[in-house]
Scaffold this active site. Structure first.
Site, PDB file in Angstrom:
ATOM      1  N   GLU A  62      22.811 -19.348 -24.133  1.00  0.00           N
ATOM      2  CA  GLU A  62      23.738 -20.128 -23.309  1.00  0.00           C
ATOM      3  C   GLU A  62      23.298 -21.562 -23.005  1.00  0.00           C
ATOM      4  O   GLU A  62      23.971 -22.254 -22.229  1.00  0.00           O
ATOM      5  CB  GLU A  62      24.061 -19.389 -21.995  1.00  0.00           C
ATOM      6  CG  GLU A  62      24.782 -18.066 -22.233  1.00  0.00           C
ATOM      7  CD  GLU A  62      25.344 -17.419 -20.997  1.00  0.00           C
ATOM      8  OE1 GLU A  62      26.159 -16.489 -21.140  1.00  0.00           O
ATOM      9  OE2 GLU A  62      24.955 -17.816 -19.875  1.00  0.00           O
ATOM     10  N   ASN A  63      22.229 -22.045 -23.616  1.00  0.00           N
ATOM     11  CA  ASN A  63      21.776 -23.393 -23.264  1.00  0.00           C
ATOM     12  C   ASN A  63      22.605 -24.491 -23.914  1.00  0.00           C
ATOM     13  O   ASN A  63      22.830 -25.547 -23.306  1.00  0.00           O
ATOM     14  CB  ASN A  63      20.306 -23.563 -23.624  1.00  0.00           C
ATOM     15  CG  ASN A  63      19.421 -22.660 -22.792  1.00  0.00           C
ATOM     16  OD1 ASN A  63      19.818 -22.184 -21.740  1.00  0.00           O
ATOM     17  ND2 ASN A  63      18.214 -22.393 -23.268  1.00  0.00           N
TER      18      ASN A  63
END
Length: 800
Positions: free
Chosen positions: A411-412
């Site tokens: 999710e970065n």
């Protein structure tokens, strides 16, 4: 031959002026627990009472003495958590700052007091943050400033238990001339020939420099031999017509032992290396098409709809997870008909026992590199640690045929685009150079036999939004956070790598974790064991969209939250499977828990199965029957992921709430292998729009799907009536069958077996019975049951 001495015993933990016995592998928390210096942090509100442990520095010590005739002795730590200074007899051996690496120190001829000083992870993070500057994080904790299990600092399902210690084994290795430092097995298959390319690196003693060495390797009756004088060699073995390793949904899992021996010029063995491998090919088809950009696993040439579960550390104190516990939990994944396990990036690279079990069970492994929900500095001292950590773990894990994908982060890339990181970063590094530069280069160099993807979610490039459902991997969290689960049907992502719905753990788990508490959704312990933001609010809203929210009835609330969790996940999977091959996989968040908590798991923190686990077994089966909303009338999806055609007769019935058949028809349907057959339901069989009295049932080969036109709270359910009997099971004295015979429509009947005893289990989850139908539930763990006791543990949807 190299000698090894394990150093698991004889350690002491220094605590407030006393020496406490310490166990290695272990951590400060486990040692303090064993010495009864802290309460169990999993019970009640005790997590608060042990928070001080993670904010202190700690010292471990033992006397180190040994006798060896070898030229060299190394002290090896397989895992140090996290910022450590190691001294022997008062002299420094080295400093470490990475939980995810091993460390080796030359201690030849040296004995004395061995000390391992562990800094507070908070202090180490503050030191690094002062060097790199601030970076944004989803949580108010400093996990991105050190290479440590991120969820040690808490997560939306986990406690804040900031560990320290020697969390993996410690040993002495005594060796002469040379040792095997690293072996990279590149395993490929071309046509009918398997190829094993062993890239060998050795380390030599001063006396062994320049001496000729012999490497001999065998696999499947094939042998290769090579003499070399440098520090590197490549041995190649070819195996004619090897049996292929397959995911469990497609075939068997034959494994082959590779044995490598290193010897000196005289033929005397110096060191050995053994691993199991499997022959198979794996590709990731990311071809652009009319629907966007695909994301389809292809194993041995077969395209796969991946039936996945996300894996988090199985214990917040990970040194407690044994090989037996790994196998049990992964067997639970296989029993849910999953064929892929994603190792999530906020945890750890798991022990080899995890991947061994996946190899044997046919569970494909998607392995995240360990970055999650944070902006990570790319400067030193972190960059060098990331490089070394990635290289070590790629080489360690690459023998496992179950490993099918390396993933750069969790999710970065999405966070950078959508979570207001960009203005806060003001041009500072945040991890992109890892995910799009360093890590793919390392994988290409060391393990070119496997695909790499930069992140999850990720659309494949910055040309598309990172979480665009039409491109690559997609995380679906808006539904749980804000909408009804029916909204899962609003789109058809190419690959759903995360989605899920919460429910509390089993009642027996709650009673153990919250002793003496009068359970209520908002009782102190329940709220403490709910870590998600507005978690109970989302649970209640999820229930209220379908049922009258029970007030003051915890048992009913507990049952309904379990029902909604199972229905929600099933709604998503059934919809997305019905759109294969556009959608090529779902990975449910999450399989397991690391402590007793309300969460998205299918298996709770005590290892008990939630109804969701049983529902996964149904919706992840090779054959699935599902009624889906259509344009005006529902359609029937006959989903067949097996290797054989599915020829069946589907019975469609329009029924009234009292069980009366309004209309009925039979359809002969064939679904070819690995395909979906869609059949429009005849208009006269569809319940009228808004009907509170009609519902549709599809049955075929023991499978059932039901469709209602209104939420349960608006349907005219009769008061459920059913008979209960207990019957012995022939040849199984430790089991009984609970036989339920419905007199009315009984919707989502559930036997909560743990109410009959903490060790009692049942083989079925939610089921819907029509009047006159009978269901048999096999119960294990207790046989002295009567019908009245069982009735108290049976729940179903009741009249509004």
């Amino acid at each position: 031959m190299k000698d090894v001495t394990q150093l698991g015993e004889g350690w002491n933990l220094h605590h407030d002026g006393e020496l406490l016995p310490a166990q290695v592998p272990g951590c400060v928390h486990t040692d303090l627990l064993a010495a009864q210096r802290i309460p169990d942090p999993y019970l009640g509100l005790n997590e608060h009472d042990v928070a001080w442990v993670g904010r202190r520095a700690w010292l471990y010590s033992r006397h180190l003495d040994y006798a060896s005739d070898h030229e060299r002795t190394d002290l090896v730590f397989d895992g140090l958590d996290t910022a450590a200074e190691i001294t022997l007899a008062g002299r420094a051996l080295g400093h470490t700052r990475n939980m995810h690496r091993s460390f080796r120190f030359d201690v030849t001829g040296r004995t004395g007091e061995l000390e391992v000083r562990l800094a507070s992870a908070y202090d180490e993070a503050a030191t690094v943050r002062a060097l790199t500057g601030e970076r944004p994080n989803v949580y108010p904790e400093p996990s991105q400033y050190l290479r440590k299990m991120a969820c040690s600092f808490g997560w939306d399902w986990g406690p804040t238990l900031v560990t320290a210690g020697m969390w993996r084994p410690v040993r002495l290795e005594h060796w002469s001339t040379a040792r095997i430092a690293r072996v990279r097995p590149l395993v490929t298959v071309e046509d009918t020939t398997g190829r094993v390319e062993l890239h060998i690196e050795v380390e030599r003693t001063e006396q062994g420099a320049g001496r000729p060495l012999t490497a001999r390797a065998t696999v499947a009756g094939t042998e290769a031999l090579l003499t070399f004088e440098g520090d590197e060699a490549v041995l190649t073995l070819e195996v004619a017509a090897p049996e292929l390793w397959w995911p469990r949904s497609l075939g068997e899992q034959p494994l082959y032992e590779v044995a490598l021996t290193l010897a000196d010029a005289a033929g005397d063995p110096l060191d050995a290396w053994h691993r199991r491998i499997g022959f198979r090919t794996v590709e990731l088809d990311r071809t652009a098409d009319a629907q966007g950009t695909g994301f389809t696993f292809v194993v041995n040439g077969e395209r796969i709809f991946a039936r996945g579960v996300n894996w988090i550390p199985d214990d917040a104190l990970p040194s407690r997870v044994t090989p037996e516990r790994y196998r049990h939990r992964l067997t639970q994944a296989a029993e849910a008909n999953a064929d892929l396990v994603r190792v999530w990036g906020g945890g750890i690279y798991e022990d080899d026992a995890f991947y061994d079990a996946c190899d044997e069970l046919g569970l494909m492994v998607w392995q995240d590199f360990l970055f999650a929900c944070s902006a990570y500095p790319e400067e030193q001292p972190l960059r060098g640690e990331v490089d070394a950590e990635a290289r070590e773990n790629v080489v360690r894990l690459m023998p496992h045929p179950s490993l099918v994908l390396w993933n750069g982060n969790n999710e970065n890339l999405w966070g950078f685009r959508d979570w207001d990181w960009e203005p806060e970063l003001a041009g500072n590094s945040w991890g992109e150079g890892y995910y799009l530069g360093l890590l793919p280069r390392i994988v290409a160099e060391l393990d070119p036999t496997r695909p790499y993807t930069a992140g999850s979610p990720w659309s494949g490039s910055w040309d598309h939004h990172p979480n665009d459902p039409a491109h690559g991997t997609y995380h679906s969290w808006e539904v749980w956070n804000r909408e009804d689960y029916a909204e899962y049907r609003a789109n058809v992502p190419r690959f759903v790598a995360e989605f899920g719905w919460q429910a509390p753990p089993a009642l027996a788990t709650l009673r153990r974790a919250l002793p003496g508490e009068e359970l209520a959704p908002d009782s102190p312990g329940m709220l403490h064991h709910q870590k998600a933001e507005d978690g109970n609010g989302k649970l209640n809203r999820g229930v209220a969209r379908h049922f009258a929210l029970p007030e003051g009835d915890f048992d009913r609330w507990h049952y309904l939250t379990q029902v909604v969790q199972a229905r929600a996940v099933a709604a998503g999977i059934e919809h997305w499977r019905a759109h294969w091959p556009v959608c090529a996989g779902t990975v449910v968040w999450q399989l397991n828990d690391c402590w007793p908590v309300s969460s998205w798991s299918a298996v709770d923190g005590d290892g008990r199965l939630k109804p969701l686990h049983h529902e996964l077994r149904r919706v992840y089966a090779d054959r699935l029957l599902t009624l889906q909303p259509g344009d005006g009338t529902p359609f029937l999806a006959v989903i067949n992921q097996s290797a054989a055609a599915w020829r069946t007769t589907v019975t469609l019935r329009l029924l009234e709430a009292d069980g009366t058949t309004v209309r009925e028809t039979s359809l002969d349907v064939t679904a070819e292998p690995r395909s979906v057959r869609r059949v429009q339901v005849p208009a006269d069989l569809a319940p009228a729009a808004g009907s509170a009295n009609e519902f549709l049932v599809a049955d075929a080969d023991g499978l059932r799907s039901v469709s209602f036109a209104v939420p349960d709270r608006d349907f005219a359910y009769p008061h459920p009536r059913f008979d209960v009997a207990v019957e012995p099971v022939a040849g199984q004295e430790d089991k009984v069958d609970v036989v339920v015979t419905a007199q009315t429509l009984v919707r989502d009947l559930l036997l909560q077996a743990d109410r009959l005893g903490p060790h009692v289990g049942a083989d079925r989850g939610l089921m819907t019975l029509l009047p006159g139908e009978r269901a048999r539930i096999r119960v294990s763990g207790r046989t002295d049951l009567d019908a009245a006791e069982i009735r108290a543990a049976l729940f179903c949807v009741d009249t509004p």
